[in-house]
Write a protein that holds these residues in place. Structure first.
Motif, PDB file in Angstrom:
ATOM      1  N   VAL A   1      -1.403  13.073  -2.441  1.00  0.00           N
ATOM      2  CA  VAL A   1      -2.241  12.377  -3.426  1.00  0.00           C
ATOM      3  C   VAL A   1      -1.614  11.017  -3.708  1.00  0.00           C
ATOM      4  CG1 VAL A   1      -3.033  14.526  -4.509  1.00  0.00           C
ATOM      5  CG2 VAL A   1      -0.971  13.384  -5.364  1.00  0.00           C
ATOM      6  N   PRO A   2      -2.367  10.089  -4.295  1.00  0.00           N
ATOM      7  CA  PRO A   2      -1.782   8.799  -4.686  1.00  0.00           C
ATOM      8  C   PRO A   2      -0.609   8.985  -5.649  1.00  0.00           C
ATOM      9  CG  PRO A   2      -4.170   8.691  -4.766  1.00  0.00           C
ATOM     10  CD  PRO A   2      -3.824  10.126  -4.534  1.00  0.00           C
ATOM     11  N   GLY A   3       0.283   8.008  -5.656  1.00  0.00           N
ATOM     12  CA  GLY A   3       1.495   8.118  -6.451  1.00  0.00           C
ATOM     13  C   GLY A   3       1.242   8.326  -7.933  1.00  0.00           C
ATOM     14  N   ASP A   4       0.272   7.574  -8.526  1.00  0.00           N
ATOM     15  CA  ASP A   4       0.032   7.716  -9.958  1.00  0.00           C
ATOM     16  C   ASP A   4      -0.544   9.087 -10.286  1.00  0.00           C
ATOM     17  OD1 ASP A   4      -2.308   7.100  -8.597  1.00  0.00           O
ATOM     18  OD2 ASP A   4      -3.249   6.176 -10.349  1.00  0.00           O
TER      19      ASP A   4
ATOM     20  N   ASP B   1       0.852  -1.184   0.000  1.00  0.00           N
ATOM     21  CA  ASP B   1       0.000   0.000   0.000  1.00  0.00           C
ATOM     22  C   ASP B   1       0.894   1.241   0.000  1.00  0.00           C
ATOM     23  OD1 ASP B   1      -2.094   1.691   0.167  1.00  0.00           O
ATOM     24  OD2 ASP B   1      -2.398   1.449   2.332  1.00  0.00           O
ATOM     25  N   PRO B   2       1.367   1.658  -1.202  1.00  0.00           N
ATOM     26  CA  PRO B   2       2.308   2.779  -1.257  1.00  0.00           C
ATOM     27  C   PRO B   2       1.730   4.016  -0.596  1.00  0.00           C
ATOM     28  CG  PRO B   2       2.058   1.713  -3.402  1.00  0.00           C
ATOM     29  CD  PRO B   2       1.006   1.152  -2.515  1.00  0.00           C
ATOM     30  N   SER B   3       2.617   4.733   0.096  1.00  0.00           N
ATOM     31  CA  SER B   3       2.146   5.919   0.783  1.00  0.00           C
ATOM     32  C   SER B   3       1.795   7.007  -0.215  1.00  0.00           C
ATOM     33  CB  SER B   3       3.206   6.468   1.699  1.00  0.00           C
ATOM     34  OG  SER B   3       4.252   5.627   1.867  1.00  0.00           O
ATOM     35  N   PRO B   4       0.844   7.859   0.135  1.00  0.00           N
ATOM     36  CA  PRO B   4       0.534   9.007  -0.718  1.00  0.00           C
ATOM     37  C   PRO B   4       1.768   9.903  -0.865  1.00  0.00           C
ATOM     38  CG  PRO B   4      -1.180   8.678   0.929  1.00  0.00           C
ATOM     39  CD  PRO B   4      -0.037   7.774   1.300  1.00  0.00           C
ATOM     40  N   ILE B   5       1.791  10.647  -1.955  1.00  0.00           N
ATOM     41  CA  ILE B   5       2.932  11.509  -2.255  1.00  0.00           C
ATOM     42  C   ILE B   5       2.578  12.951  -1.914  1.00  0.00           C
ATOM     43  CG2 ILE B   5       4.455  12.345  -4.086  1.00  0.00           C
ATOM     44  CD1 ILE B   5       4.851   9.430  -3.334  1.00  0.00           C
ATOM     45  N   ALA B   6       3.530  13.649  -1.356  1.00  0.00           N
ATOM     46  CA  ALA B   6       3.351  15.078  -1.094  1.00  0.00           C
ATOM     47  C   ALA B   6       3.432  15.817  -2.428  1.00  0.00           C
ATOM     48  CB  ALA B   6       4.416  15.579  -0.126  1.00  0.00           C
TER      49      ALA B   6
ATOM     50  N   ALA C   1       0.124  11.866  -8.581  1.00  0.00           N
ATOM     51  CA  ALA C   1       1.253  12.788  -8.460  1.00  0.00           C
ATOM     52  C   ALA C   1       2.118  12.756  -9.715  1.00  0.00           C
ATOM     53  CB  ALA C   1       2.082  12.432  -7.225  1.00  0.00           C
ATOM     54  N   GLU C   2       2.340  11.555 -10.265  1.00  0.00           N
ATOM     55  CA  GLU C   2       3.157  11.440 -11.476  1.00  0.00           C
ATOM     56  C   GLU C   2       2.503  12.152 -12.650  1.00  0.00           C
ATOM     57  OE1 GLU C   2       4.384   7.484 -12.425  1.00  0.00           O
ATOM     58  OE2 GLU C   2       4.879   6.996 -10.355  1.00  0.00           O
ATOM     59  N   ARG C   3       1.180  12.010 -12.808  1.00  0.00           N
ATOM     60  CA  ARG C   3       0.488  12.677 -13.911  1.00  0.00           C
ATOM     61  C   ARG C   3       0.616  14.195 -13.786  1.00  0.00           C
ATOM     62  NH1 ARG C   3      -3.391   9.384 -16.518  1.00  0.00           N
ATOM     63  NH2 ARG C   3      -2.779   7.207 -16.193  1.00  0.00           N
ATOM     64  N   PHE C   4       0.377  14.705 -12.584  1.00  0.00           N
ATOM     65  CA  PHE C   4       0.517  16.146 -12.370  1.00  0.00           C
ATOM     66  C   PHE C   4       1.948  16.598 -12.691  1.00  0.00           C
ATOM     67  CE2 PHE C   4      -3.359  16.281  -9.599  1.00  0.00           C
ATOM     68  CZ  PHE C   4      -3.956  17.368 -10.204  1.00  0.00           C
ATOM     69  N   ALA C   5       2.913  15.842 -12.218  1.00  0.00           N
ATOM     70  CA  ALA C   5       4.314  16.234 -12.409  1.00  0.00           C
ATOM     71  C   ALA C   5       4.704  16.213 -13.880  1.00  0.00           C
ATOM     72  CB  ALA C   5       5.228  15.303 -11.600  1.00  0.00           C
TER      73      ALA C   5
END
Length: 354
Positions: free
Chosen positions: A259-262, A228-233, A264-268
Motif C-alpha cells: 500500500v502507499p506509505g501514508d 515516487d516513493p515505493s509502496p510499503i509491504a 501503511a503509516e495510518r494502519f500501523a
C-alpha cells in the motif's frame, strides 16, 4: 471506609439514635459499598451513576444525622457520617473533573453542616467543615495534576510510537530502493562486463540499445530518487508493529499486501494503539492481528477476549482510541474504522479502499 462506617454506626447506637432510621439507611449504604467493591475487583473506571448514587446517599445521611448520630459524636465531628463525607468528596474528585467535583463537594459539605444544625443548632461544626473544604481543594488539585500528567504522557507515547512507525516505514522504503538500485547496478555491470570481455568486437545495435536503457535508468535514479516513493509491504510493517507490543502474545494472520506509505503509516498507528490498549486495559495477554483483502478493500482487525469498555464513557483527555484509531483511519481517503466491545472482548476493524 464504607465498612468501617457501618461498624461505627452500629457501635454508636445510643439515644437519640433511631434504629428504625439507621437500619434501612445502613442497608442501602452497604449495598453501595458492595457495588464499589465489585467495580474495584474488575479494575474498571468508577461509573458516573455509582458515584452519583454515593453522593445522594451521603447527602441523605447528612441531613438525617439527628436520627443517626449521638450528640457526643456531633460535638467532636468524629461521627461515621463525617468520615463518609470525606470519602464521598474524595471519590467525586477522582471520578469527575474539577468543574463537577467542586460544586458536588460543596453540596456534600453543605449537607453535613445543615444536618448538624438540624440535629442541634448550638453545635459548632466550623472545624469539621473547614477540614472538608481543605480535603475538597486537595483532591481537586491532585486529580487535575494527575490528569494533566496522564494527557502529557499519552501525547509523548503517541509521538514516540508514531516516530517508531515512521522509522519502520522508512526502513522498508530504503530496503525496496536498495533492491531497485541493486537490480539496476547488476544490469549495468553486466553490460560493462560483456564489453570488457570483448563480447562485442564491433559496433552493435543491441549493445547500443542496452547501454541507452541503462543510462536512462541511472539518470532517472539520480534525478528523482524519492519522487515516487515505493509502496510499503503492509504485512511486513504490521508484523514489526506486533513484534513491538510489550507484554502481549500477538497471533498473526497477515496477507501479503503493498500500500502507499501514508496508508501503511495510518494502519500501523491504529494497530499499535489497539495492541497497547489490549496490554494495558483488557486484562489478557493474547491478541489476534489479521489482515486480508476482500472486494478490493484491504482490511485489518485487532481482537482480544478481555474485558470490554464503553466508548461513550471514555474520558475526554484519553486521545488514543479517538485520535490514533478512529480519526486516523476515517480521515484517510477511502479509509474507515469501527470498534465493537462487550463482555466477550473487543474487536477493532480497520479498512482502506484504493
Amino acid at each position: 471506609m464504607g465498612s468501617l462506617a457501618v461498624v461505627a454506626a452500629v457501635l454508636g447506637v445510643v439515644p437519640p439514635v433511631s434504629v428504625a432510621w439507621l437500619a434501612p439507611m445502613l442497608a442501602v449504604h452497604l449495598l453501595w459499598t458492595a457495588l464499589f467493591l465489585r467495580v474495584l475487583l474488575r479494575e474498571g473506571p468508577l461509573p458516573r451513576w455509582l458515584v452519583a448514587g454515593d453522593v445522594a446517599i451521603t447527602v441523605a445521611l447528612c441531613l438525617a444525622q439527628r436520627h443517626l448520630v449521638a450528640e457526643e459524636a456531633l460535638d467532636s465531628g468524629s461521627s461515621f457520617v463525617a468520615g463518609l463525607v470525606t470519602m464521598t468528596i474524595v471519590v467525586a474528585g477522582v471520578a469527575w473533573s474539577a468543574r463537577v467535583a467542586v460544586p458536588v463537594g460543596l453540596v456534600v459539605a453543605g449537607a453535613y453542616l445543615a444536618g448538624v444544625r438540624i440535629a442541634s443548632p448550638t453545635h459548632d461544626v466550623a472545624g469539621t467543615l473547614g477540614i472538608h473544604l481543605v480535603q475538597l481543594l486537595a483532591i481537586v488539585m491532585l486529580m487535575t495534576l494527575l490528569r494533566r500528567a496522564v494527557a502529557s504522557t499519552d501525547r509523548f507515547l503517541r509521538e514516540r510510537a508514531r516516530a517508531e512507525i515512521v522509522l519502520m516505514v522508512d526502513g522498508l522504503r530504503r530496503e525496496d530502493e536498495l533492491k531497485q538500485i541493486s537490480s539496476i547496478h547488476e544490469t549495468s555491470l553486466h553490460t560493462l562486463t560483456m564489453v570488457g570481455m570483448g563480447t562485442y568486437d564491433a559496433p552493435s545495435p543491441t549493445l547500443r540499445a542496452q547501454v541507452a536503457d541503462d543510462l536512462t535508468a541511472l539518470e532517472k535514479l539520480r534525478d528523482t530518487p524519492l519522487a515516487d516513493p515505493s509502496p510499503i509491504a503492509l504485512d511486513t510493517l504490521l508484523d514489526q508493529v506486533a513484534g513491538r507490543a510489550s507484554g502481549l502474545d500477538v497471533h498473526r494472520e497477515l496477507t501479503p499486501e503493498t500500500v502507499p506509505g501514508d496508508v501503511a503509516e495510518r494502519f500501523a498507528r491504529a494497530v499499535s494503539e489497539a495492541l497497547a490498549n489490549v496490554a494495558l486495559h483488557a486484562g489478557v495477554r493474547e491478541a489476534e492481528l489479521i489482515s486480508s483483502r476482500s472486494g478490493g478493500e484491504i482490511r485489518v482487525e485487532v481482537a482480544d477476549a478481555g474485558r470490554g469498555f464503553d466508548q461513550e464513557r471514555l474520558p475526554p483527555d484519553r486521545f488514543g482510541v479517538r485520535g490514533s484509531i478512529l480519526e486516523a483511519m476515517r480521515s484517510l481517503p477511502g479509509g474507515g474504522a469501527e470498534i465493537s466491545s462487550g463482555a466477550h472482548g473487543t474487536r477493532v476493524r480497520l479498512w482502506w479502499r484504493p
